[in-house]
Design a protein around this motif. Sequence first.
Motif, short mmCIF file in Angstrom:
data_model
loop_
_atom_site.label_atom_id
_atom_site.label_comp_id
_atom_site.label_asym_id
_atom_site.label_seq_id
_atom_site.Cartn_x
_atom_site.Cartn_y
_atom_site.Cartn_z
N ARG A 187 10.42 -67.99 -19.79
CA ARG A 187 10.68 -67.16 -20.97
C ARG A 187 11.97 -67.62 -21.63
N ARG A 188 11.88 -67.92 -22.91
CA ARG A 188 13.09 -68.31 -23.64
C ARG A 188 13.38 -67.28 -24.71
N GLY A 189 14.55 -66.72 -24.67
CA GLY A 189 14.90 -65.69 -25.65
C GLY A 189 15.18 -66.31 -27.00
N GLY B 267 17.65 -65.47 -28.74
CA GLY B 267 19.11 -65.63 -28.76
C GLY B 267 19.54 -67.04 -28.43
#
Lengths: 286, 265
Positions: A28-30, A32
Amino acid sequence: MSLNLLPTPGPAAAPPSSARRLAVPPRRRGVGGTVTALVVIALLVAAHAWGWKTTEFSLPQLAAGWQGMVGFLSDAFPMDLDWESVVLPGLQACGVTLAIGLMGTTLSIPSSLLLAVLGSRATSRNPIVYQVARAIMSFFRAVPDIVFALIFVTAVGLGPFAGVLALILHNTGVMAKLWSEAMEEMDQGPVQALRVAGASSAQITTHVVIPSVIPQFTGLLLYRFDVNVRSSLVLGLVGAGGIGFLINQSISLFKFDQMMTYILMVLVLVIVVDVLSGMIRKRLNA
Amino acid sequence: MSLATPTTPRLSGPTQGNDAATALAITGLRKTYGERTVLDGVNLEVKAGELIALLGANGSGKSTVLKCVVGLADIDGGAVEVAGHRVDGHAGRKHHDAAMVFQQIHLVKRSTVLENVCSGALGRLPYSRSWSRSAFPKELREEAMACLDRVGLADRAHDRAGSLSGGQQQRVAIARALCQRAPVLLADEPVSALDPAAAEQVMELLRSLADDDHMAVAAVLHQPDLARRWADRAVGLIRGQLSFSCPPTELTEQMLGELYAPDRG
């Protein structure tokens, strides 16, 4: 699994690898993270654009002026290898440069050690002493050795002595910082053990800290010697003697063929010092 | 391996030391780190010649007890008395009546074994006799040799400490503690990093320091089995409070189960 250990007879050998596999779950890559990366990239690009403009960086200008360089180089070659007037003085001057570096490094050991002990969290428990020592280190580090050299030239005149004095001051600032950090990075366990035994800070410094960091100290000392020999070249340019002084002289007399000989000597000197100190440091770390 | 053979279980426990002097007395010891109470009214007495085992799960506060005694941690409440002297409640101001050995041993690895042992005496040496190793008095070197002999390593005096095995290093650390001449020896997981044979050797040494040298020894242990075989008394700590204090022969599985119950708090 253990079945694979048995040799399988017959023409149809077991399929080579049937190791179990498992799909890698998506990471999972935010949002942000992506935004931060874009901002950082934008800032870096902006900084370099500004730098490009400020330094008047221009490849066309370099290409247009190529004749100047060719003229310079054709003056520089063939090198002037006259023994009496060029090579011998050059070798002597290399010796002076090496001596400036050596004296500047060795004579800065006591002051560096004192400042390092007073300005390291591992050995200095008084916050005022610590801050004062750090401030002195920063000052000696911030003032370039060449500025110290110019100051000392006014006191002791042109010559290698001014160079040595300049190196002592500047190197004290740098080496004290490196040494104090080496002491801070050491394992605090033995320090704690002797605190329990009632040892004072001074006793702990002499019986735990210094013996533990001797290899790091020696490695950093050799590294500084290496750097100081190169600095003493630059100091020669402002009149502190040595091969730097000869280079400066040959440039101002437009004797580029002599200058080239000296530069070659510098190259050899720097490589020899670098290789030697590197070899010793490797030995120490082994 | 004769060393590994345990001595017969200690019968006596509390009855043995009735007339022995109390070397370490802890009453109502409290210690907090910020909001967290680590020790909540711990009472503990160790007599001269007694070896006690402090048992407890990680974070139960057993190491903190030792740190409070030697001054590596401030005391927030209660009192600690070592050899009749009240320990001041502030880390930094200490007495040298309690020596300590650690799981990570903490010798100066590049110094020799003898130099390490001598450094145990630094607390009683003026700086004029300790500004360098060459300034150590001859009597101190000889005393240190005797301490090394006590732990069976006199023949390694001039070897680098780092060149010894883990078990030998821990015995050097004990010799350093002996050179401190403290009547109380605290051991914070002294055998957790050692192999079983070396662990037995170190435990045997601690036992003998209590029996033959009448030291009060308090050791934090992670193996109840070692406590059963070597200690006079087992003391259990749960979340900073004393849960039991009994002869190790009376340790039951139920007591241990409670001590090491997972997911507490």
